[in-house]
Design an enzyme around this catalytic site. Structure first.
Site, short mmCIF file in Angstrom:
data_model
loop_
_atom_site.label_atom_id
_atom_site.label_comp_id
_atom_site.label_asym_id
_atom_site.label_seq_id
_atom_site.Cartn_x
_atom_site.Cartn_y
_atom_site.Cartn_z
N HIS A 449 5.42 -3.79 6.93
CA HIS A 449 4.66 -3.00 5.96
C HIS A 449 4.74 -3.63 4.57
CE1 HIS A 449 4.16 0.88 3.45
NE2 HIS A 449 3.00 0.31 3.67
N ASN A 499 7.13 5.50 1.38
CA ASN A 499 6.12 6.55 1.30
C ASN A 499 6.71 7.91 1.67
OD1 ASN A 499 4.16 4.82 0.43
ND2 ASN A 499 3.38 4.36 2.47
#
Length: 725
Positions: A449, A499
């Site tokens: 990511h 996140n």
């Protein structure tokens, strides 16, 4: 050498009468207290020996020195080493013993001379360097100041303006530039370095070359009035750019004293300031970040098994959008061969065009030559099918967040790629187990990511499932380091670490605004705290489409603790989408400059009536401290859940992930370190109080409740790690 000794030096006296002292403390020959003690003993011996005419200092294995070993601060703080008296190293040793010696010394610099390494070299009477060496004083980024005489010698060698630039930006210079500045006396090929330094040292001893004490030079210093103006401007800029940091201004004070009152007074001021800055909270935070960043690559049960990274030469990227093209840019810049796959010619051309644009911006800034641009671009090939995937070592999927599309891609990859090929996804929210459920290759599926823009942002979240093999993690850690990212290994869950931790950040801000807090005040306060921008400016930047899609994932997965706000959906109805449409929470001009929009009030009032929320007099008049607490304590709460669930192995990994992925200010040490500086008891009591008034969005998790009840640090290791790793 005892097992507790950190580094040493070695002295060899040649037939020419030159004593060569070599610094030995792998990997970068850092100046630990042991190395400095050894160096002092060698020097004293060299000065007392009749067969020694001159001294050369060099570093083992092609590196001069990376600077003072900052773990030395820890040794002093925990009592394992007595603190040296103020000025002992910079004045008693480097100035009065080395620089004032009756035998000349020359620094033979290869690789790097940074921080204390460069300061040691500047205390020598000349510096000879290999061409690729880097020279600089990066101390300020660690929260300390150049403490071995750097604030006094660098301005006298390169001039005040250039010295301030090097110190305040922490940016090193290459040897060639160092030579033109006067920092280095000669640049020679590495194979000739030691002999050239020996000859130079003998030439000084025999008065064929000048015997220069850097600290006594004045020829490069401007007149006093001009120097004061330069320093005044530097202080103004520093206050503007780093309003929450004291140590850069304290460093400038030391420089100023040296120019106004002479080098001895300057050295004494530097020593005094140096002993004060180590006790600043910001310094403790930045030192914590320094060690934590180096610790992210140590993963228990993975990196301690003796596995060697496999050679990854060729990487395919699926999807040429903003993320895919950014990932491709990062890879080819580090000499990986790449394939960019798209679904049609138009999209492929656009994807390759984005990579070119990314590289062109580097050419414009002078960070990439035209020749290197061509060579780098030649490493990337375009493709519309999987036929060329047979010999790739890794694939990174970077298509839109559509689960069935990703599942189809991974099923196809299994057919076309070799059985050793790593299958990675750049998903930011979707469960990796779901992405790979149609394959038989669960052990080589991993999350890679990146954060946008992928070729610029420094973090790489490596996400493993319960099936991912340790070898694949070790391989991706190696790729992360080679493409100059800081890799953090985390477990598989909605939002992973960054996140997931920060989803309450925007939600808390929306919660406050719906109840009467001014959104622009929140943004100003959060920016002043040290974030790159406030939550509303951030929503505009990422775009409302992305903001809604991300929020939806968390609302679905954590319905009991999410705050659903109607503000953005109502703005979307009026075709507002953020910065891209020039209208979001702010209005944007042609230069993308943001200004508040008075019309925002109507959307907030409408959202309030739709949600049945009332103005809260307390929240209308929040102080800056209360805004920070109500915005960030929910983030701390979620970070505690991530830690307690074993998504991260160490609290310090969450600190680094938040700093590098979300821009949390490094001088606050990261989200968990910052929370511990406030205290778990206080954070728990505030969240508990707000949850009783405002509901479960603020309810402290059981981990925070347990630690808060005892006042225990949130970052202390779990008694029994139930790691998702």
């Amino acid at each position: 050498m005892t097992s507790r000794t950190k580094g040493k030096t070695r002295m060899e006296v040649g037939g020419d009468g030159v004593a060569v002292i070599t610094l030995i403390n792998p990997p970068v020959n850092s100046l630990s207290f042991d190395v400095l003690d050894n160096l002092k003993s060698n020097y004293e011996e060299a000065l007392s020996r009749n067969d020694v005419k001159a001294i050369v200092i060099t570093g083992a294995k092609g590196k001069f020195s990376g600077g003072f070993d900052i773990s030395g601060f820890g040794e002093v703080q925990n009592g394992t080493r007595k603190e040296p008296k103020v000025g002992y190293l910079s004045i008693d040793i480097l100035t009065d013993l080395f620089e004032a010696a009756r035998k000349p010394s020359v620094a033979a610099i290869d690789g790097l001379a940074l921080g204390g390494g460069l300061e040691l070299a500047m205390a020598c009477h000349a510096r000879i360097s290999a061409p690729r060496a880097q020279l600089g004083l990066p101390e300020l980024q660690l929260g300390v100041i150049p403490g071995f005489g750097g604030t006094q010698r660098l301005p006298r060698l390169v001039g005040l303006t250039k010295a301030l630039e090097m110190i305040l930006t922490s940016k090193p210079v290459k040897a060639e530039e160092g030579h033109s500045l006067g920092l280095v006396d000669a640049v020679v090929p590495p194979v000739e370095l030691l002999n050239a330094a020996r000859r130079w040292a003998l030439d000084i001893a025999e008065r064929r070359k000048p015997w220069v004490c850097s600290v006594l030079r004045t020829d490069k210093l401007p007149p006093l009035g001009e120097a004061r103006e330069v320093l005044k401007f530097a202080k103004e800029q520093t206050r503007k750019q780093a309003p929450n940091l004291k140590h850069p201004l304290m460093c400038l004070e030391a420089v100023e004293v040296g120019i106004v009152s002479g080098p001895r007074a300057g050295l004494e001021k530097e020593a005094q300031v140096g002993s004060q800055v180590v006790n600043l909270d910001t310094t403790k935070s930045l030192i914590h970040v320094f060690f934590s960043q180096r610790g992210t690559t140590k993963v228990p049960g993975v990196t301690d098994r003796g596995l060697v990274p496999r050679k990854i030469k060729k990487v395919a990227i699926i999807g040429g959008g903003l993320m895919g093209s950014g990932i491709a840019t990062a890879l080819i810049l580090s000499n990986y061969s790449g394939i960019l796959k798209e679904v049609n010619d138009k999209f492929l051309e656009a994807g390759i065009g984005r990579v070119k644009a990314n590289l062109h911006s580097r050419v414009k800034k002078g960070r990439l030559s035209q020749e290197k641009f061509e060579k780098t671009m030649s490493l990337l090939k375009g493709s519309l099918d999987y036929e060329s995937f047979m010999d790739v070592d890794m694939v990174i999927e970077a298509v839109i967040e559509n689960i069935s599309l990703k599942q189809q891609i991974f099923a196809d990859l299994e057919k076309y790629c070799s059985q050793h090929c790593i299958l990675a996804s750049n998903t930011s929210t979707i469960d990796l187990n779901k992405i790979g459920e149609r394959t038989k290759s669960q052990d080589r599926i991993i999350g890679a990511h990146f954060f946008s823009p992928a070729h610029v942002m420094p973090l790489l979240e490596i996400v493993r499932t319960n099936h991912t093999s340790a070898q694949v993690i070790v391989d991706l850690l190696d790729v992360g380091k080679k493409i100059k990212k800081t890799p953090v290994v985390v477990g598989n869950c909605t939002g992973f670490a960054v996140n997931r931790m920060f989803f309450p950040y925007t939600q808390a801000a929306m919660f406050l605004v719906e109840r009467g807090t001014d959104p622009y005040l929140i943004d100003r306060v959060v920016s002043k705290f040290g974030m790159p921008m406030g939550p509303f400016r951030l929503c505009d930047l990422v775009g409302f489409g992305v903001a809604i899609a991300t929020a939806t994932q968390f609302i679905e997965n954590f319905p009991e603790r999410t705050n659903k706000s109607m503000i953005i959906p109502l703005m979307q109805e009026d075709k507002r989408a953020g910065e891209a449409t020039r209208k979001g929470f702010y209005l944007y001009d042609d230069k993308r400059k943001a200004k508040p929009d008075p019309e925002i009030k109507k959307y907030i009032e409408k959202a309030r009536s739709v949600s049945g929320v009332n103005l809260d007099p307390k929240l209308v008049k929040l102080t800056e401290k209360e805004i920070i607490e109500m915005t960030f304590f929910p983030v701390v709460n979620e970070a505690c859940r991530v830690f307690a669930e074993g998504i991260a192995v160490k609290a310090s990994d969450l600190d680094i992930a938040g700093i590098m992925g979300m821009g949390f200010p490094p001088y606050r040490g990261g989200i968990m370190f910052w929370a511990d500086s406030i205290g778990s008891k206080y954070i728990h009591s505030k969240l508990h109080e707000w949850s009783k008034t405002y509901g479960d969005f603020f309810k402290p998790c059981s981990f925070l409740s347990e630690r808060g009840s005892k006042g225990a640090p949130l970052s202390a290791p779990l008694e029994q790690t139930r790691s998702r790793l």
